[in-house]
Design an enzyme around this catalytic site. Structure first.
Site, PDB file in Angstrom:
ATOM      1  N   PRO A 151      21.320  -1.109  61.551  1.00 34.18           N
ATOM      2  CA  PRO A 151      20.658  -0.316  60.517  1.00 34.18           C
ATOM      3  C   PRO A 151      19.667  -1.188  59.726  1.00 34.18           C
ATOM      4  O   PRO A 151      19.960  -2.351  59.462  1.00 34.18           O
ATOM      5  CB  PRO A 151      21.807   0.144  59.604  1.00 34.18           C
ATOM      6  CG  PRO A 151      23.055  -0.057  60.382  1.00 34.18           C
ATOM      7  CD  PRO A 151      22.780  -1.130  61.390  1.00 34.18           C
TER       8      PRO A 151
ATOM      9  N   GLY B 262      21.433  -4.966  54.675  1.00 30.46           N
ATOM     10  CA  GLY B 262      22.228  -6.185  54.502  1.00 30.46           C
ATOM     11  C   GLY B 262      22.837  -6.706  55.790  1.00 30.46           C
ATOM     12  O   GLY B 262      23.686  -7.587  55.750  1.00 30.46           O
ATOM     13  N   LEU B 263      22.408  -6.182  56.940  1.00 29.13           N
ATOM     14  CA  LEU B 263      22.988  -6.648  58.205  1.00 29.13           C
ATOM     15  C   LEU B 263      22.025  -7.552  58.984  1.00 29.13           C
ATOM     16  O   LEU B 263      22.281  -7.870  60.135  1.00 29.13           O
ATOM     17  CB  LEU B 263      23.435  -5.456  59.061  1.00 29.13           C
ATOM     18  CG  LEU B 263      24.574  -4.623  58.453  1.00 29.13           C
ATOM     19  CD1 LEU B 263      24.922  -3.443  59.355  1.00 29.13           C
ATOM     20  CD2 LEU B 263      25.821  -5.464  58.215  1.00 29.13           C
TER      21      LEU B 263
ATOM     22  N   SER C 272      18.861  -7.057  59.980  1.00 27.13           N
ATOM     23  CA  SER C 272      18.074  -6.416  61.033  1.00 27.13           C
ATOM     24  C   SER C 272      16.739  -7.135  61.292  1.00 27.13           C
ATOM     25  O   SER C 272      16.387  -7.400  62.448  1.00 27.13           O
ATOM     26  CB  SER C 272      17.882  -4.948  60.636  1.00 27.13           C
ATOM     27  OG  SER C 272      16.629  -4.501  60.945  1.00 27.13           O
TER      28      SER C 272
ATOM     29  N   ALA D 170      15.786 -10.295  60.682  1.00 20.54           N
ATOM     30  CA  ALA D 170      15.939 -11.622  61.296  1.00 20.54           C
ATOM     31  C   ALA D 170      16.397 -11.484  62.752  1.00 20.54           C
ATOM     32  O   ALA D 170      15.988 -12.268  63.614  1.00 20.54           O
ATOM     33  CB  ALA D 170      16.941 -12.462  60.508  1.00 20.54           C
ATOM     34  N   ALA D 171      17.221 -10.481  63.040  1.00 16.18           N
ATOM     35  CA  ALA D 171      17.707 -10.301  64.420  1.00 16.18           C
ATOM     36  C   ALA D 171      16.568  -9.850  65.331  1.00 16.18           C
ATOM     37  O   ALA D 171      16.439 -10.339  66.465  1.00 16.18           O
ATOM     38  CB  ALA D 171      18.858  -9.295  64.449  1.00 16.18           C
TER      39      ALA D 171
ATOM     40  N   ASP E 213      20.521 -15.746  56.366  1.00 18.48           N
ATOM     41  CA  ASP E 213      20.450 -14.720  57.417  1.00 18.48           C
ATOM     42  C   ASP E 213      19.965 -15.306  58.733  1.00 18.48           C
ATOM     43  O   ASP E 213      20.596 -15.150  59.777  1.00 18.48           O
ATOM     44  CB  ASP E 213      19.468 -13.606  57.021  1.00 18.48           C
ATOM     45  CG  ASP E 213      20.089 -12.588  56.101  1.00 18.48           C
ATOM     46  OD1 ASP E 213      21.066 -12.949  55.426  1.00 18.48           O
ATOM     47  OD2 ASP E 213      19.591 -11.449  56.066  1.00 18.48           O
TER      48      ASP E 213
HETATM   49  O1  PMV Z   1      19.638  -9.810  53.669  1.00 18.22           O
HETATM   50  P1  PMV Z   1      20.817  -9.382  52.861  1.00 18.22           P
HETATM   51  O2  PMV Z   1      20.640  -8.072  52.186  1.00 18.22           O
HETATM   52  O3  PMV Z   1      22.107  -9.563  53.596  1.00 18.22           O
HETATM   53  O4  PMV Z   1      20.935 -10.350  51.585  1.00 18.22           O
HETATM   54  C1  PMV Z   1      20.744 -11.674  51.641  1.00 18.22           C
HETATM   55  C2  PMV Z   1      21.625 -12.355  50.663  1.00 18.22           C
HETATM   56  C3  PMV Z   1      21.064 -12.664  49.298  1.00 18.22           C
HETATM   57  O5  PMV Z   1      21.894 -13.721  48.798  1.00 18.22           O
HETATM   58  C4  PMV Z   1      21.168 -11.476  48.372  1.00 18.22           C
HETATM   59  C5  PMV Z   1      19.628 -13.135  49.327  1.00 18.22           C
HETATM   60  C6  PMV Z   1      19.416 -14.443  50.040  1.00 18.22           C
HETATM   61  O6  PMV Z   1      18.253 -14.745  50.313  1.00 18.22           O
HETATM   62  O7  PMV Z   1      20.377 -15.184  50.314  1.00 18.22           O
END
Ligand code: PMV
Length: 313
Positions: free
Chosen positions: A101, A105-106, A108, A110-111, A152
């Site tokens: 999705p 926050g998963l 997506s 970067a993958a 990420d």
């Molecule tokens: O990409 P997300 O939504 O999993 O969030 C990354 C994590 C944060 O700590 C909120 C931001 C970061 O750059 O580390």
């Protein structure tokens, strides 16, 4: 098909937001949820690089590595890669698809970037270390998120659980215990950039209190790491839930995230918290094996749009 590559989704177990301020965070890959890139012969000679981003309904072209739309992260990724290795634009079509999705926050973005670059690496037979690939994906992440910590791209490129501290060498986190997580998707897309900016404003307005919250999150992450080392699932869960309370104080939870966290806990989860940027996106719960199906049902009843299962070891 000439070549294919893929990259996993990721989930942050603990430490998001605080990681931006130098505290540690732990993230794990989700091998069952992936972005894929498949390379095909070009439609015609001289076509250049054609990218079909199927889920986004986009068709992009790159013919000249200096003259392209820098506002597009995939074209930027191709540019950074080709320029770094002094390569010409290949005549190739790359099709991108993803189960992950978007904006939830998963990982997506970067993958997809990682899968895309890996297939280019394969076609061009260009030897590239993971460390270099990670640097390029990080550059593209900056486009998505402004000032990302780099967690990420690291967990996704290396596809290994990571204990991450900004600007420090990556530390892998061997997980020698069985752990099962259920991830509940709020179905609400949320901008990590906006959530990170909101925490920054809060921090500037009330430094000592917000720093206290951030430091407490850091201690929780250290505690979770110790609990992983000693195989104490109960402690991991309890600390995850404490982490959620602190993220609420940072204003990055939401009604729906809180509802899903409470639903998981009421149904017997060992611990639960939002994961990633927050304000939407996903939550993660640590669950006993025997409770997987009842907690999954509870998450759906509480309004989760999707539920994913992740098993470690
Ligand atoms: O990409 P997300 O939504 O999993 O969030 C990354 C994590 C944060 O700590 C909120 C931001 C970061 O750059 O580390």
């Amino acid at each position: 098909m000439i070549a294919e590559a893929s990259a996993p989704a990721k989930i942050i177990l603990c430490g998001e937001h605080a990681v931006v301020y130098g505290q540690p965070a732990i993230a794990i890959p989700i091998p069952t949820l992936r972005a894929r890139a498949v390379a095909y012969e070009p439609d015609s000679i001289g076509q250049g690089l054609k990218i079909q981003a199927v889920d986004l309904g986009q068709e992009l072209y790159l013919n000249n590595i200096e003259n392209f739309d820098r506002g597009n992260p995939l074209l930027l990724a191709a540019h950074l890669f080709l320029a770094r290795f002094g390569r010409l634009v290949p005549d190739i079509t790359i099709e991108l698809t993803s189960d992950i999705p978007v904006a939830s926050g998963l990982g997506s973005g970067a993958a997809i970037t990682t899968a895309f670059l890996r297939v280019l690496i394969s076609i061009l037979r260009q030897p590239v270390e993971n460390g270099t690939l990670n640097e390029i994906v990080y550059e593209v992440e900056k486009f998505h998120h402004g000032t990302p910590s780099g967690i990420d791209n690291s967990v996704i490129v290396y596809e290994r659980p990571v204990y991450f501290v900004r600007n420090q060498p990556i530390e892998w986190l061997p997980i020698g215990m069985k752990l099962t997580f259920l991830i509940g998707d709020t179905g609400i897309a949320a901008s990590t950039y906006e959530a990170v900016s909101a925490v920054r404003l809060l921090y500037e307005a009330n430094r000592s209190e917000v720093k206290g919250t951030i430091d407490s999150i850091g201690r929780i992450v250290v505690g979770i790491r110790q609990a992983i080392d000693s195989g104490d699932a109960g402690e991991i869960g309890q600390l995850m839930t404490e982490n959620h309370r602190l993220l609420q104080q940072l204003t990055v939870s939401s009604t729906k995230l809180d509802t899903l966290v409470d639903a998981a806990l009421s149904a017997g989860a060992i611990g639960a918290k939002l994961s990633g940027g927050g304000r939407g996106g996903n939550m993660i719960s640590a669950v006993h094996e025997q409770d997987v199906s009842s907690i999954r049902d509870a998450l759906f009843s509480a309004g989760a749009s999707q539920v994913f299962e992740v098993r470690l070891s």
